[in-house]
Write a protein that holds these residues in place. Structure first.
Motif, PDB file in Angstrom:
ATOM      1  N   GLN A  55      75.792  53.839 111.796  1.00 18.02           N
ATOM      2  CA  GLN A  55      74.759  53.902 112.830  1.00 18.02           C
ATOM      3  C   GLN A  55      74.603  55.255 113.503  1.00 18.02           C
ATOM      4  OE1 GLN A  55      75.105  50.075 115.405  1.00 18.02           O
ATOM      5  NE2 GLN A  55      77.070  50.334 114.371  1.00 18.02           N
ATOM      6  N   LEU A  56      75.678  56.003 113.629  1.00 20.22           N
ATOM      7  CA  LEU A  56      75.626  57.196 114.465  1.00 20.22           C
ATOM      8  C   LEU A  56      75.003  58.366 113.732  1.00 20.22           C
ATOM      9  CD1 LEU A  56      76.377  58.527 117.170  1.00 20.22           C
ATOM     10  CD2 LEU A  56      78.575  59.131 116.151  1.00 20.22           C
ATOM     11  N   ARG A  57      74.007  58.990 114.356  1.00 16.27           N
ATOM     12  CA  ARG A  57      73.421  60.238 113.886  1.00 16.27           C
ATOM     13  C   ARG A  57      73.347  61.200 115.065  1.00 16.27           C
ATOM     14  NH1 ARG A  57      74.536  57.961 109.982  1.00 16.27           N
ATOM     15  NH2 ARG A  57      73.354  57.630 108.057  1.00 16.27           N
ATOM     16  N   ALA A  60      69.387  60.875 119.074  1.00 17.37           N
ATOM     17  CA  ALA A  60      69.456  59.614 119.817  1.00 17.37           C
ATOM     18  C   ALA A  60      68.464  58.604 119.259  1.00 17.37           C
ATOM     19  CB  ALA A  60      69.186  59.869 121.300  1.00 17.37           C
ATOM     20  N   SER A  61      67.273  59.070 118.891  1.00 12.85           N
ATOM     21  CA  SER A  61      66.259  58.151 118.382  1.00 12.85           C
ATOM     22  C   SER A  61      66.654  57.572 117.034  1.00 12.85           C
ATOM     23  CB  SER A  61      64.908  58.863 118.269  1.00 12.85           C
ATOM     24  OG  SER A  61      64.365  59.129 119.540  1.00 12.85           O
ATOM     25  N   ILE A  62      67.201  58.399 116.140  1.00 10.72           N
ATOM     26  CA  ILE A  62      67.588  57.886 114.824  1.00 10.72           C
ATOM     27  C   ILE A  62      68.798  56.971 114.960  1.00 10.72           C
ATOM     28  CG2 ILE A  62      68.265  58.504 112.481  1.00 10.72           C
ATOM     29  CD1 ILE A  62      65.353  59.201 113.330  1.00 10.72           C
ATOM     30  N   THR A  63      69.704  57.264 115.878  1.00  5.11           N
ATOM     31  CA  THR A  63      70.803  56.344 116.146  1.00  5.11           C
ATOM     32  C   THR A  63      70.254  55.007 116.631  1.00  5.11           C
ATOM     33  OG1 THR A  63      72.330  58.148 116.673  1.00  5.11           O
ATOM     34  CG2 THR A  63      72.877  55.971 117.540  1.00  5.11           C
ATOM     35  N   ARG A  64      69.227  55.048 117.465  1.00  9.69           N
ATOM     36  CA  ARG A  64      68.606  53.805 117.934  1.00  9.69           C
ATOM     37  C   ARG A  64      67.995  53.028 116.766  1.00  9.69           C
ATOM     38  NH1 ARG A  64      63.604  53.493 122.306  1.00  9.69           N
ATOM     39  NH2 ARG A  64      63.232  51.241 122.130  1.00  9.69           N
ATOM     40  N   PRO A 145      83.589  50.326 115.636  1.00 13.38           N
ATOM     41  CA  PRO A 145      83.767  48.916 115.261  1.00 13.38           C
ATOM     42  C   PRO A 145      82.481  48.183 114.914  1.00 13.38           C
ATOM     43  CG  PRO A 145      84.108  49.230 117.628  1.00 13.38           C
ATOM     44  CD  PRO A 145      84.007  50.590 117.030  1.00 13.38           C
ATOM     45  N   THR A 146      81.326  48.693 115.332  1.00 19.74           N
ATOM     46  CA  THR A 146      80.071  47.973 115.079  1.00 19.74           C
ATOM     47  C   THR A 146      79.404  48.353 113.765  1.00 19.74           C
ATOM     48  OG1 THR A 146      78.920  49.605 116.441  1.00 19.74           O
ATOM     49  CG2 THR A 146      79.598  47.550 117.513  1.00 19.74           C
ATOM     50  N   ASP A 147      79.968  49.313 113.017  1.00 19.93           N
ATOM     51  CA  ASP A 147      79.465  49.593 111.672  1.00 19.93           C
ATOM     52  C   ASP A 147      79.852  48.446 110.735  1.00 19.93           C
ATOM     53  OD1 ASP A 147      78.336  51.966 112.387  1.00 19.93           O
ATOM     54  OD2 ASP A 147      79.789  53.246 111.368  1.00 19.93           O
ATOM     55  N   ALA A 356      71.358  51.232 105.580  1.00 18.43           N
ATOM     56  CA  ALA A 356      71.664  51.415 107.001  1.00 18.43           C
ATOM     57  C   ALA A 356      70.396  51.607 107.820  1.00 18.43           C
ATOM     58  CB  ALA A 356      72.598  52.612 107.185  1.00 18.43           C
ATOM     59  N   ALA A 357      69.421  52.307 107.258  1.00 17.71           N
ATOM     60  CA  ALA A 357      68.205  52.629 108.011  1.00 17.71           C
ATOM     61  C   ALA A 357      67.103  51.604 107.823  1.00 17.71           C
ATOM     62  CB  ALA A 357      67.698  54.012 107.594  1.00 17.71           C
TER      63      ALA A 357
END
Length: 817
Positions: A55-57, A60-64, A145-147, A356-357
């Motif tokens: 999830q993390l990029r 901020a918008s792409i992470t969302r 943990p949320t991946d 993922a996306a």
């Protein structure tokens, strides 16, 4: 099933992106949607994807967007009755060296800035979570943990069923063969089973997206790369809920599957898939085909994997998957409306993280299709970040393979790509090389980042701390503040707008007042319907019906398209890109007027040539457009020169400036200088998510004038409300700390936002960062100034001071003239 003769929206491609887009168009917007798949749903790349969901990029918008995917996958089975294989196992990312560990500490800070809890673990904690791992070489790991992981085919089929449940019509075995077009718009999608008239088209054709786009004259810069992974037999002791593993220092990843492991990696010597078809096109019949196993090429991953998980040495391999994945030249995926065609949208090039996306990309792309503008700041994935350079198939191939090879390398700050360079150079390239310029590249243009003294090797040496250019850039910075510097900014994007309705068109799209007399210059934003900042540029009025627009290098396609898309067809307006017609020399510093006066007969005194004006003057026998404007906070001009005369005029300025200690200066000094002045940078400090009022740029909006403009209604609706976020500056005294952006802002020990940009101010002798302070109950001046602030930098808290005014503000130039 017979194809319809008309559909409001036609989605091309039945992989996860196409099915997600159709699902969201039907569910959220009740749109009349038809999806066409040339083979069967999931064919192409989706069916053989590994299925890791991170999830993390850095955005901020792409992470969302990626977080939305996880939330969607969690609940999709309950809606459709079809399992997705979703497992929230969490993900461990391993670190084996100090630089990687610093990168992870920065990532953990970014995660917290974006509202995610990433933990840093010791090797012992990693071993406890994954007993089969060899951990002797580890510095540590980060843990999100949320991946998790999912079954790509199952998710896609579940999305497809959901789309049908909400009224979308999906057709398999339908190949798109072309388009009928009128005035730059698609009117009909032509297929091997009949034609469908439509209003909009969404190109989600995966590895065929470039070919489908080409049928409408649209460039989708993709390169298919062979990506391999193996599926092993069962491994004793492997838990079914084992976290996914990313081991970037060994370039490999793992996930548990039916008691065994899926293992693959990103090698430094990737293999492009090039075919004998025109342009290297993917064959139409490759829906469920794979390449032959290539254990020789895969051996590098196998060796690393056995070292990390010794049990692999004696475990059998059930299957090798060797299939094509679509990658892009910068490693980011592609969304948005194509600049060449106002009603074709693209969702493609997901660089092996399409699963993922997929959920989130379909969500935002559907909204984009319906509204005509992105619902979030999606600039990093916007198709309009590319240019005509990206039509060069060889260049795209080479750069994409480099990006693939960097997939798991350490992301050093300010790192530059090496392939395909030099591609576009200004006439000063060789001259600046003689001054020991160290070049960077922006949208193909070579630009001097800094100039190396004789004692310093003229190349970037990357590190996670201060890099080798830090001191030389400081010298350049001080030189501009004290003497005069010359910047080669020829790569600036430049347009001319002419026609009887040019002023009317600009008055509508510009937030600031451009209805000024001939010879005036206006700094302005272009806003979306939400009041967010879509562009940030200057407009010079050269004549009653002639305007000169200057914007940043990387925004060339984006800003040109935005202007063109929002100028009414009924207006008498011509917009022309003149970027290559003019070089740009920025002459900046307290001695700039002395230098300019020595090379022109024009009166360049403050009375005759005030700030915020444009004049045509003669230098070395050439007519030059001189713009009195600054991005460094010193006296200065941008000199827009006919491109062929750029070298001659540079030589004249250097000769005249010798007695004033003139020297060429690079972009890294420019960045430091603008930070001290508090000038905002579009794409980081100001984005489509931010309004001018939130960004402290309300003074540049013509709300007091009785003139309608794009975004005005949104600004008026929020005008009376208390702002819930505001832009502010921060300084940190500790010079050893490196600010880059996305560091967490703490107010009274509570997180209130994160930095959007950061760097070092050599005049003030401090680290400088900018960001938005947020508070649900409102952000007043008192709220901002009465708090105690800290910044979290690589998970360490450091005291910071807030600033609401520029850190450097001499009696010289101001941007708001």
């Amino acid at each position: 099933m017979t194809l319809p003769v008309y559909a409001e929206i036609v989605v091309i491609g039945g992989g996860i992106i196409g099915c997600s887009t159709a699902y969201h168009l039907a569910r959220d917007h009740k749109a009349d949607v038809v999806l066409l798949e040339q083979g069967k749903l999931t064919s192409g790349s989706t069916w053989h994807a590994a299925g890791l969901v991170g999830q993390l990029r850095s955005s901020a918008s792409i992470t969302r967007v990626l977080k939305y995917s996880v939330d969607l996958y969690k609940g999709l089975e309950a809606e459709t009755g079809l399992a997705t294989g979703w497992k929230m196992t969490g993900c461990l990312r391993l670190a084996t060296n100090a630089d990687r560990w610093i990168e992870y500490k920065r990532l953990a800070t970014t995660a917290k800035s974006f509202g995610m809890e990433m933990q840093l673990l010791s090797p012992a904690e990693v071993k406890a979570m994954w007993p089969l791992l060899a951990t002797g070489d580890l510095v540590g790991a980060n843990w999100l943990p949320t991946d998790g992981q999912a079954n790509p085919s199952d998710i896609t089929q579940s999305l497809a069923k959901g789309a049908r449940m909400h009224g979308a019509r999906l057709f398999e075995d339908v190949r798109v063969t072309g388009f009928d077009m009128q005035e730059g718009r698609i009117t009909t999608v032509k297929t091997n089973r009949g034609d469908i008239a439509c209003d909009k088209v969404v190109n989600c054709a995966g590895q065929w997206a470039r070919q489908v786009g080409a049928l409408a004259g649209i460039n989708v810069p993709l390169q298919a790369v062979k990506h391999q992974y193996i599926v092993t037999e069962r491994i004793d002791g492997l838990a079914s809920d084992a976290p996914t593993i990313r081991d970037p220092d060994r370039r490999i990843y793992f996930k548990e599957e039916v008691g065994g492991l899926v293992m693959g990696g990103y090698e430094p010597n990737p293999q492009a898939w090039t075919t004998g078809l025109p342009g290297g096109d993917a064959p139409d019949d490759w829906q469920f085909r794979l390449f032959d196993d290539d254990y020789d090429h895969f051996e590098q991953h196998m060796n690393q994997a056995i070292t990390r998980v010794p049990a692999l040495e004696t475990v059998g391999v059930k299957q090798m998957i060797n299939g094509p994945e679509s990658f892009t030249p910068d490693g980011n995926f592609i969304l948005g409306v194509a600049p060449e065609c106002v009603n074709m949208f693209v969702g493609a090039g997901f660089n092996a993280f399409g699963i993922a996306a997929g959920g989130g990309a379909g969500w935002v792309l559907a909204q984009w299709v319906v509204d005509g503008e992105a619902p979030l700041d999606l600039w990093v994935v916007d198709i309009r970040r590319f240019s005509d350079l990206h039509r060069d198939r060889q260049w795209v191939r080479d750069r994409t393979l480099e990006a693939y090879g960097k997939h798991y390398t350490i992301g050093f700050p300010h790192e530059e790509y090496a392939t395909g360079r030099p591609r576009i150079v200004s006439p000063l390239y060789e001259r600046l090389q003689k001054h020991r310029a160290v070049f960077g590249s922006k949208l193909g243009w070579e630009r001097p980042n800094w100039f190396a003294p004789e004692s310093v090797e003229p190349k970037d040496i990357y590190s996670m701390g201060r890099q080798n250019w830090f001191s030389p850039v400081g010298d350049e910075h001080r030189h501009v503040r004290e003497h005069v510097g010359i910047f080669d900014q020829s790569s600036f994007a430049k347009y001319e707008m002419t026609g009887a309705d040019a002023l009317k068109a600009l008055d509508w799209i510009c937030a600031n007042d451009v209805a000024k007399p001939v010879g005036r210059l206006t700094y302005t934003q272009l806003l979306n319907t939400r009041g967010g900042i879509e562009a940030d540029l200057t407009v010079a009025r050269l004549g009653e019906d002639r305007f000169y627009v200057v914007t940043g290098t990387g925004f060339r396609t984006h800003d040109f398209s935005w202007i063109g898309d929002h100028v009414g067809n009924e207006l008498d307006v011509t917009l022309t890109d003149v970027t290559e017609d003019f070089g740009t020399l920025s002459l900046m510093g307290p001695r700039a007027r002395d230098v300019l006066a020595a090379v022109t007969d024009a009166d360049v005194s403050n009375t005759a040539f005030p700030f915020g004006y444009v004049r045509e003057i003669s230098i070395a026998g050439t007519t030059v457009r001189a713009l009195r404007v600054t991005y460094v906070g010193e006296l200065g001009w941008e000199l827009h020169v006919p491109i062929a005369a750029t070298g001659e005029i540079f030589d004249a300025l250097m000769a005249a400036g010798e007695e004033h200690s003139i020297r060429p200066v690079g972009y890294r000094a420019l960045e430091s200088l603008r930070l001290e002045k508090g000038y905002r940078a579009w794409g980081s400090d100001i984005t489509p998510n931010d309004t001018p009022q939130e960004a402290g740029l309300g003074w540049a909006v013509k709300l007091r004038k009785n003139t309608d403009f794009l975004g005005r209604r949104a600004l008026e609706e929020i005008g009376g409300a208390v702002l819930k976020k505001r832009f502010a500056g921060f300084t940190v005294d500790d010079c050893e700390i490196v600010l880059l952006g996305r560091e967490t802002i703490l107010r009274n020990s509570e997180p209130v936002g994160y930095l959007t940009s950061g760097g070092y101010g050599y005049t003030v002798g401090k680290n400088i960062g900018y960001g938005y302070v947020r508070n649900a109950d409102g952000v007043s001046d008192d709220f901002l100034t009465c708090g105690d602030y800290e910044l979290v930098v690589a998970m360490e808290r450091t005291p910071a001071k807030i600033h609401l005014e520029p850190l450097y503000d001499p009696a010289g130039e101001r941007i708001r003239a």
